[in-house]
Scaffold this motif. Structure first.
Motif, PDB file in Angstrom:
ATOM      1  N   MET A  78       0.821  -1.205   0.000  1.00 48.55           N
ATOM      2  CA  MET A  78       0.000   0.000   0.000  1.00 48.55           C
ATOM      3  C   MET A  78       0.861   1.263   0.000  1.00 48.55           C
ATOM      4  O   MET A  78       0.581   2.221  -0.720  1.00 48.55           O
ATOM      5  CB  MET A  78      -0.941  -0.013   1.214  1.00 48.55           C
ATOM      6  N   PHE A  79       1.914   1.256   0.818  1.00 52.63           N
ATOM      7  CA  PHE A  79       2.808   2.415   0.846  1.00 52.63           C
ATOM      8  C   PHE A  79       3.488   2.606  -0.501  1.00 52.63           C
ATOM      9  O   PHE A  79       3.619   3.732  -0.995  1.00 52.63           O
ATOM     10  CB  PHE A  79       3.849   2.254   1.951  1.00 52.63           C
ATOM     11  N   VAL A  80       3.915   1.505  -1.104  1.00 59.31           N
ATOM     12  CA  VAL A  80       4.582   1.597  -2.407  1.00 59.31           C
ATOM     13  C   VAL A  80       3.632   2.159  -3.459  1.00 59.31           C
ATOM     14  O   VAL A  80       4.003   3.041  -4.256  1.00 59.31           O
ATOM     15  CB  VAL A  80       5.114   0.217  -2.834  1.00 59.31           C
ATOM     16  N   ALA A  81       2.390   1.658  -3.476  1.00 66.56           N
ATOM     17  CA  ALA A  81       1.419   2.141  -4.464  1.00 66.56           C
ATOM     18  C   ALA A  81       1.154   3.625  -4.274  1.00 66.56           C
ATOM     19  O   ALA A  81       1.072   4.389  -5.246  1.00 66.56           O
ATOM     20  CB  ALA A  81       0.119   1.352  -4.342  1.00 66.56           C
ATOM     21  N   TYR A  82       1.038   4.038  -3.029  1.00 68.98           N
ATOM     22  CA  TYR A  82       0.797   5.449  -2.743  1.00 68.98           C
ATOM     23  C   TYR A  82       1.989   6.303  -3.157  1.00 68.98           C
ATOM     24  O   TYR A  82       1.844   7.350  -3.795  1.00 68.98           O
ATOM     25  CB  TYR A  82       0.520   5.621  -1.247  1.00 68.98           C
ATOM     26  N   THR A  83       3.194   5.848  -2.799  1.00 66.38           N
ATOM     27  CA  THR A  83       4.407   6.623  -3.034  1.00 66.38           C
ATOM     28  C   THR A  83       4.697   6.802  -4.517  1.00 66.38           C
ATOM     29  O   THR A  83       5.174   7.842  -4.954  1.00 66.38           O
ATOM     30  CB  THR A  83       5.608   5.938  -2.356  1.00 66.38           C
ATOM     31  N   THR A  84       4.415   5.783  -5.310  1.00 69.28           N
ATOM     32  CA  THR A  84       4.793   5.815  -6.725  1.00 69.28           C
ATOM     33  C   THR A  84       3.680   6.302  -7.642  1.00 69.28           C
ATOM     34  O   THR A  84       3.892   6.401  -8.855  1.00 69.28           O
ATOM     35  CB  THR A  84       5.241   4.414  -7.180  1.00 69.28           C
ATOM     36  N   GLN A  85       2.525   6.610  -7.092  1.00 71.86           N
ATOM     37  CA  GLN A  85       1.396   7.020  -7.927  1.00 71.86           C
ATOM     38  C   GLN A  85       1.743   8.241  -8.780  1.00 71.86           C
ATOM     39  O   GLN A  85       2.171   9.272  -8.270  1.00 71.86           O
ATOM     40  CB  GLN A  85       0.183   7.336  -7.047  1.00 71.86           C
ATOM     41  N   GLY A  86       1.579   8.083 -10.085  1.00 68.49           N
ATOM     42  CA  GLY A  86       1.813   9.191 -11.006  1.00 68.49           C
ATOM     43  C   GLY A  86       3.265   9.472 -11.313  1.00 68.49           C
ATOM     44  O   GLY A  86       3.571  10.425 -12.044  1.00 68.49           O
ATOM     45  N   LEU A  87       4.189   8.658 -10.803  1.00 63.80           N
ATOM     46  CA  LEU A  87       5.610   8.940 -10.994  1.00 63.80           C
ATOM     47  C   LEU A  87       6.277   8.034 -12.027  1.00 63.80           C
ATOM     48  O   LEU A  87       7.281   8.410 -12.623  1.00 63.80           O
ATOM     49  CB  LEU A  87       6.356   8.795  -9.661  1.00 63.80           C
ATOM     50  N   ALA A  88       5.742   6.829 -12.213  1.00 61.54           N
ATOM     51  CA  ALA A  88       6.363   5.871 -13.118  1.00 61.54           C
ATOM     52  C   ALA A  88       6.061   6.212 -14.574  1.00 61.54           C
ATOM     53  O   ALA A  88       5.020   6.792 -14.896  1.00 61.54           O
ATOM     54  CB  ALA A  88       5.882   4.461 -12.795  1.00 61.54           C
ATOM     55  N   GLN A  93       8.842   2.278 -14.895  1.00 62.36           N
ATOM     56  CA  GLN A  93      10.122   2.632 -14.307  1.00 62.36           C
ATOM     57  C   GLN A  93      10.058   3.987 -13.610  1.00 62.36           C
ATOM     58  O   GLN A  93       9.293   4.873 -14.011  1.00 62.36           O
ATOM     59  CB  GLN A  93      11.215   2.663 -15.388  1.00 62.36           C
ATOM     60  N   LEU A  94      10.863   4.146 -12.583  1.00 59.16           N
ATOM     61  CA  LEU A  94      11.017   5.425 -11.900  1.00 59.16           C
ATOM     62  C   LEU A  94      12.373   6.014 -12.259  1.00 59.16           C
ATOM     63  O   LEU A  94      13.387   5.306 -12.210  1.00 59.16           O
ATOM     64  CB  LEU A  94      10.917   5.250 -10.382  1.00 59.16           C
ATOM     65  N   PRO A  95      12.420   7.286 -12.630  1.00 60.25           N
ATOM     66  CA  PRO A  95      13.701   7.903 -13.006  1.00 60.25           C
ATOM     67  C   PRO A  95      14.704   7.846 -11.861  1.00 60.25           C
ATOM     68  O   PRO A  95      14.325   7.980 -10.686  1.00 60.25           O
ATOM     69  CB  PRO A  95      13.316   9.354 -13.314  1.00 60.25           C
ATOM     70  N   PRO A  96      15.978   7.659 -12.167  1.00 58.45           N
ATOM     71  CA  PRO A  96      17.003   7.648 -11.111  1.00 58.45           C
ATOM     72  C   PRO A  96      16.971   8.907 -10.251  1.00 58.45           C
ATOM     73  O   PRO A  96      17.191   8.833  -9.038  1.00 58.45           O
ATOM     74  CB  PRO A  96      18.312   7.549 -11.903  1.00 58.45           C
ATOM     75  N   ALA A  97      16.680  10.053 -10.864  1.00 58.95           N
ATOM     76  CA  ALA A  97      16.630  11.297 -10.091  1.00 58.95           C
ATOM     77  C   ALA A  97      15.526  11.248  -9.039  1.00 58.95           C
ATOM     78  O   ALA A  97      15.688  11.786  -7.937  1.00 58.95           O
ATOM     79  CB  ALA A  97      16.419  12.483 -11.029  1.00 58.95           C
ATOM     80  N   THR A  98      14.403  10.615  -9.369  1.00 57.98           N
ATOM     81  CA  THR A  98      13.306  10.490  -8.412  1.00 57.98           C
ATOM     82  C   THR A  98      13.699   9.581  -7.259  1.00 57.98           C
ATOM     83  O   THR A  98      13.431   9.880  -6.089  1.00 57.98           O
ATOM     84  CB  THR A  98      12.055   9.936  -9.102  1.00 57.98           C
ATOM     85  N   LEU A  99      14.344   8.461  -7.563  1.00 57.33           N
ATOM     86  CA  LEU A  99      14.789   7.545  -6.518  1.00 57.33           C
ATOM     87  C   LEU A  99      15.823   8.209  -5.617  1.00 57.33           C
ATOM     88  O   LEU A  99      15.804   8.042  -4.390  1.00 57.33           O
ATOM     89  CB  LEU A  99      15.355   6.272  -7.141  1.00 57.33           C
ATOM     90  N   ASP A 100      16.725   8.988  -6.215  1.00 53.52           N
ATOM     91  CA  ASP A 100      17.733   9.701  -5.427  1.00 53.52           C
ATOM     92  C   ASP A 100      17.075  10.715  -4.502  1.00 53.52           C
ATOM     93  O   ASP A 100      17.483  10.886  -3.347  1.00 53.52           O
ATOM     94  CB  ASP A 100      18.731  10.405  -6.347  1.00 53.52           C
ATOM     95  N   ARG A 101      16.061  11.386  -5.023  1.00 53.76           N
ATOM     96  CA  ARG A 101      15.380  12.382  -4.216  1.00 53.76           C
ATOM     97  C   ARG A 101      14.630  11.727  -3.057  1.00 53.76           C
ATOM     98  O   ARG A 101      14.624  12.239  -1.936  1.00 53.76           O
ATOM     99  CB  ARG A 101      14.397  13.177  -5.075  1.00 53.76           C
ATOM    100  N   MET A 102      13.992  10.582  -3.321  1.00 49.77           N
ATOM    101  CA  MET A 102      13.327   9.847  -2.250  1.00 49.77           C
ATOM    102  C   MET A 102      14.312   9.496  -1.145  1.00 49.77           C
ATOM    103  O   MET A 102      14.038   9.691   0.046  1.00 49.77           O
ATOM    104  CB  MET A 102      12.706   8.567  -2.803  1.00 49.77           C
TER     105      MET A 102
END
Length: 244
Positions: A78-88, A93-102
Protein backbone atom coordinates in the motif's frame (compact mmCIF):
# COMPACT_ATOMS: atom_id res chain seq x y z
CA UNK A 1 3.24 -12.96 3.31
CA UNK A 2 4.20 -11.33 6.64
CA UNK A 3 2.70 -12.47 9.92
CA UNK A 4 1.75 -8.83 10.48
CA UNK A 5 -0.74 -8.83 7.60
CA UNK A 6 -2.60 -11.73 9.14
CA UNK A 7 -2.92 -10.17 12.59
CA UNK A 8 -6.08 -8.01 12.88
CA UNK A 9 -5.04 -6.85 16.33
CA UNK A 10 -1.95 -5.11 15.01
CA UNK A 11 -3.98 -3.44 12.28
CA UNK A 12 -6.45 -2.15 14.86
CA UNK A 13 -3.63 -0.76 16.98
CA UNK A 14 -2.13 1.03 14.03
CA UNK A 15 -5.41 2.47 12.80
CA UNK A 16 -6.31 3.97 16.17
CA UNK A 17 -2.94 5.34 17.29
CA UNK A 18 -2.98 9.12 17.59
CA UNK A 19 -1.35 11.01 14.73
CA UNK A 20 -0.46 13.92 17.00
CA UNK A 21 1.28 11.61 19.48
CA UNK A 22 3.23 10.11 16.63
CA UNK A 23 4.35 13.51 15.43
CA UNK A 24 5.22 14.58 18.96
CA UNK A 25 7.63 11.72 19.62
CA UNK A 26 8.82 10.51 16.23
CA UNK A 27 8.39 13.11 13.50
CA UNK A 28 10.33 10.97 11.06
CA UNK A 29 7.59 8.35 10.86
CA UNK A 30 5.09 10.81 9.44
CA UNK A 31 7.85 12.50 7.50
CA UNK A 32 8.42 9.38 5.43
CA UNK A 33 4.88 9.70 4.18
CA UNK A 34 5.14 13.48 3.99
CA UNK A 35 8.25 13.15 1.84
CA UNK A 36 6.37 10.77 -0.41
CA UNK A 37 3.60 13.35 -0.66
CA UNK A 38 6.08 15.80 -2.14
CA UNK A 39 6.58 13.35 -4.98
CA UNK A 40 3.08 11.97 -5.44
CA UNK A 41 -0.10 13.61 -6.61
CA UNK A 42 -2.44 11.90 -4.16
CA UNK A 43 -3.28 13.51 -0.80
CA UNK A 44 -1.94 11.94 2.39
CA UNK A 45 -4.10 9.37 4.09
CA UNK A 46 -5.69 10.45 7.36
CA UNK A 47 -4.23 7.59 9.37
CA UNK A 48 -1.12 6.29 7.58
CA UNK A 49 0.55 3.14 8.75
CA UNK A 50 3.52 1.32 7.32
CA UNK A 51 4.67 -2.29 7.40
CA UNK A 52 8.36 -2.92 6.86
CA UNK A 53 10.14 -6.21 6.22
CA UNK A 54 13.52 -5.37 7.73
CA UNK A 55 17.04 -6.66 7.30
CA UNK A 56 19.93 -5.73 9.58
CA UNK A 57 23.59 -6.53 8.99
CA UNK A 58 26.06 -5.99 11.81
CA UNK A 59 29.30 -4.87 10.14
CA UNK A 60 32.65 -5.43 11.88
CA UNK A 61 36.00 -3.78 11.17
CA UNK A 62 39.44 -5.42 10.99
CA UNK A 63 39.90 -5.05 14.75
CA UNK A 64 36.80 -7.07 15.62
CA UNK A 65 34.74 -4.03 16.54
CA UNK A 66 31.17 -3.33 15.51
CA UNK A 67 31.67 -0.45 13.10
CA UNK A 68 28.23 -0.05 11.51
CA UNK A 69 24.67 -1.27 11.18
CA UNK A 70 23.52 -1.78 7.61
CA UNK A 71 19.75 -1.84 7.17
CA UNK A 72 17.31 -2.53 4.38
CA UNK A 73 13.62 -1.75 4.73
CA UNK A 74 11.20 -3.28 2.23
CA UNK A 75 7.96 -1.28 2.27
CA UNK A 76 4.48 -2.73 2.16
CA UNK A 77 2.39 -2.77 -1.01
CA UNK A 78 0.00 0.00 0.00
CA UNK A 79 2.81 2.41 0.85
CA UNK A 80 4.58 1.60 -2.41
CA UNK A 81 1.42 2.14 -4.46
CA UNK A 82 0.80 5.45 -2.74
CA UNK A 83 4.41 6.62 -3.03
CA UNK A 84 4.79 5.82 -6.72
CA UNK A 85 1.40 7.02 -7.93
CA UNK A 86 1.81 9.19 -11.01
CA UNK A 87 5.61 8.94 -10.99
CA UNK A 88 6.36 5.87 -13.12
CA UNK A 89 6.76 6.04 -16.88
CA UNK A 90 4.82 3.90 -19.37
CA UNK A 91 7.12 0.95 -18.61
CA UNK A 92 6.64 1.29 -14.88
CA UNK A 93 10.12 2.63 -14.31
CA UNK A 94 11.02 5.43 -11.90
CA UNK A 95 13.70 7.90 -13.01
CA UNK A 96 17.00 7.65 -11.11
CA UNK A 97 16.63 11.30 -10.09
CA UNK A 98 13.31 10.49 -8.41
CA UNK A 99 14.79 7.55 -6.52
CA UNK A 100 17.73 9.70 -5.43
CA UNK A 101 15.38 12.38 -4.22
CA UNK A 102 13.33 9.85 -2.25
CA UNK A 103 16.46 8.56 -0.54
CA UNK A 104 17.57 12.07 0.37
CA UNK A 105 14.15 13.15 1.64
CA UNK A 106 13.64 10.02 3.71
CA UNK A 107 17.11 10.01 5.25
CA UNK A 108 16.76 13.67 6.18
CA UNK A 109 13.44 12.88 7.84
CA UNK A 110 14.77 9.83 9.63
CA UNK A 111 17.75 11.79 10.93
CA UNK A 112 15.59 13.76 13.38
CA UNK A 113 17.34 13.63 16.79
CA UNK A 114 14.42 11.97 18.56
CA UNK A 115 13.72 9.22 16.03
CA UNK A 116 17.30 8.79 14.81
CA UNK A 117 16.62 6.17 12.14
CA UNK A 118 14.47 4.15 14.59
CA UNK A 119 17.73 2.42 15.53
CA UNK A 120 19.65 2.57 18.80
CA UNK A 121 23.03 0.96 19.50
CA UNK A 122 23.99 0.72 23.17
CA UNK A 123 26.66 -0.80 25.39
CA UNK A 124 25.67 -1.34 28.99
CA UNK A 125 22.69 0.96 28.46
CA UNK A 126 24.86 3.80 27.11
CA UNK A 127 23.69 4.87 23.66
CA UNK A 128 26.42 5.22 21.04
CA UNK A 129 26.55 8.06 18.53
CA UNK A 130 26.50 7.63 14.77
CA UNK A 131 28.69 9.26 12.20
CA UNK A 132 26.99 10.55 9.05
CA UNK A 133 24.90 7.81 7.38
CA UNK A 134 26.18 6.53 4.05
CA UNK A 135 25.14 4.40 1.07
CA UNK A 136 21.50 5.51 1.22
CA UNK A 137 19.47 4.44 -1.79
CA UNK A 138 15.94 3.57 -2.79
CA UNK A 139 15.58 0.35 -4.77
CA UNK A 140 12.69 -0.03 -7.21
CA UNK A 141 11.61 -3.25 -8.89
CA UNK A 142 9.11 -2.24 -11.56
CA UNK A 143 8.09 -5.82 -12.37
CA UNK A 144 7.23 -6.73 -8.78
CA UNK A 145 6.16 -3.21 -7.76
CA UNK A 146 8.55 -3.53 -4.82
CA UNK A 147 10.44 -0.71 -3.12
CA UNK A 148 13.08 -0.70 -0.40
CA UNK A 149 15.27 1.83 1.37
CA UNK A 150 18.77 0.79 2.35
CA UNK A 151 21.40 2.70 4.32
CA UNK A 152 24.41 2.26 6.61
CA UNK A 153 24.77 3.77 10.08
CA UNK A 154 28.49 3.94 10.99
CA UNK A 155 29.37 4.31 14.67
CA UNK A 156 31.61 7.18 15.74
CA UNK A 157 33.39 4.95 18.25
CA UNK A 158 33.05 1.29 17.24
CA UNK A 159 32.78 -0.98 20.30
CA UNK A 160 34.25 -4.45 20.72
CA UNK A 161 31.19 -6.48 21.77
CA UNK A 162 32.88 -8.89 24.16
CA UNK A 163 30.89 -11.23 26.37
CA UNK A 164 28.72 -8.40 27.74
CA UNK A 165 27.54 -7.63 24.24
CA UNK A 166 26.22 -4.70 22.24
CA UNK A 167 22.48 -4.14 21.90
CA UNK A 168 20.95 -2.97 18.63
CA UNK A 169 17.32 -1.92 19.10
CA UNK A 170 14.98 -1.11 16.22
CA UNK A 171 11.62 0.35 17.20
CA UNK A 172 8.95 2.93 16.48
CA UNK A 173 7.25 3.35 19.90
CA UNK A 174 4.30 5.14 18.32
CA UNK A 175 3.59 2.04 16.21
CA UNK A 176 3.26 4.13 13.09
CA UNK A 177 5.82 1.77 11.55
CA UNK A 178 5.55 -1.98 12.22
CA UNK A 179 8.75 -3.91 11.57
CA UNK A 180 9.24 -7.60 10.83
CA UNK A 181 12.64 -9.30 11.11
CA UNK A 182 11.33 -12.86 11.10
CA UNK A 183 12.49 -13.88 7.61
CA UNK A 184 15.46 -16.27 7.42
CA UNK A 185 18.68 -14.28 7.18
CA UNK A 186 17.03 -10.99 8.15
CA UNK A 187 19.67 -10.54 10.87
CA UNK A 188 23.27 -11.30 9.94
CA UNK A 189 26.90 -10.30 10.52
CA UNK A 190 29.62 -9.18 8.12
CA UNK A 191 33.30 -9.88 8.85
CA UNK A 192 32.54 -10.89 12.44
CA UNK A 193 35.37 -12.58 14.38
CA UNK A 194 35.06 -16.28 15.05
CA UNK A 195 32.76 -17.04 17.94
CA UNK A 196 30.64 -13.92 17.60
CA UNK A 197 26.88 -14.31 17.47
CA UNK A 198 23.87 -12.09 16.88
CA UNK A 199 20.81 -13.18 18.85
CA UNK A 200 17.53 -11.68 17.73
CA UNK A 201 14.69 -11.14 20.19
CA UNK A 202 11.32 -10.17 18.69
CA UNK A 203 8.92 -7.84 20.50
CA UNK A 204 6.51 -9.24 23.02
CA UNK A 205 3.03 -9.57 21.49
CA UNK A 206 0.40 -7.12 22.64
CA UNK A 207 -2.14 -8.75 24.93
CA UNK A 208 -5.79 -8.84 23.93
CA UNK A 209 -6.87 -6.33 26.57
CA UNK A 210 -4.38 -3.73 25.34
CA UNK A 211 -5.41 -4.29 21.74
CA UNK A 212 -9.04 -3.69 22.71
CA UNK A 213 -8.14 -0.49 24.58
CA UNK A 214 -6.23 0.87 21.61
CA UNK A 215 -8.94 -0.15 19.16
CA UNK A 216 -11.57 1.64 21.25
CA UNK A 217 -9.87 5.03 20.92
CA UNK A 218 -11.84 7.24 18.49
CA UNK A 219 -10.06 7.74 15.19
CA UNK A 220 -10.31 11.52 15.53
CA UNK A 221 -8.90 11.69 19.07
CA UNK A 222 -5.93 14.06 19.13
CA UNK A 223 -3.80 12.30 21.77
CA UNK A 224 -2.94 8.73 22.64
CA UNK A 225 -3.38 8.18 26.42
CA UNK A 226 0.02 8.10 28.09
CA UNK A 227 -0.47 4.65 29.64
CA UNK A 228 -1.21 3.16 26.22
CA UNK A 229 1.57 5.12 24.56
CA UNK A 230 4.00 3.77 27.18
CA UNK A 231 2.83 0.20 26.54
CA UNK A 232 3.69 0.35 22.85
CA UNK A 233 7.29 1.25 23.72
CA UNK A 234 7.86 -2.41 24.51
CA UNK A 235 7.60 -3.32 20.82
CA UNK A 236 11.38 -3.46 20.45
CA UNK A 237 13.26 -5.63 17.99
CA UNK A 238 16.51 -6.34 19.84
CA UNK A 239 19.69 -7.81 18.42
CA UNK A 240 22.34 -8.63 21.01
CA UNK A 241 25.82 -9.06 19.55
CA UNK A 242 28.32 -10.97 21.67
CA UNK A 243 31.88 -12.06 21.01
CA UNK A 244 33.03 -14.22 23.98
Amino acid sequence: MRQAFRDPGRSAVAARASSSARRRLLPAAGALLAAATLLAAAPARAHPHMWIDGEAVLVFDGQGRLEAVRERWKFDEMFVAYTTQGLADEKGQLPPATLDRMAKEWMNALGEPISHYFTRVAVGGKVLAYAAPRDAKVEWDAGRKAMALSFTLPLQQPPAPGAAGVDVDIIDPTYFVAYDFSAPGAVSMDRAPAGCRADYRPPKPLDAALVQQLAAIPADQSDLPEELFAATKGLTHRIRVTCP
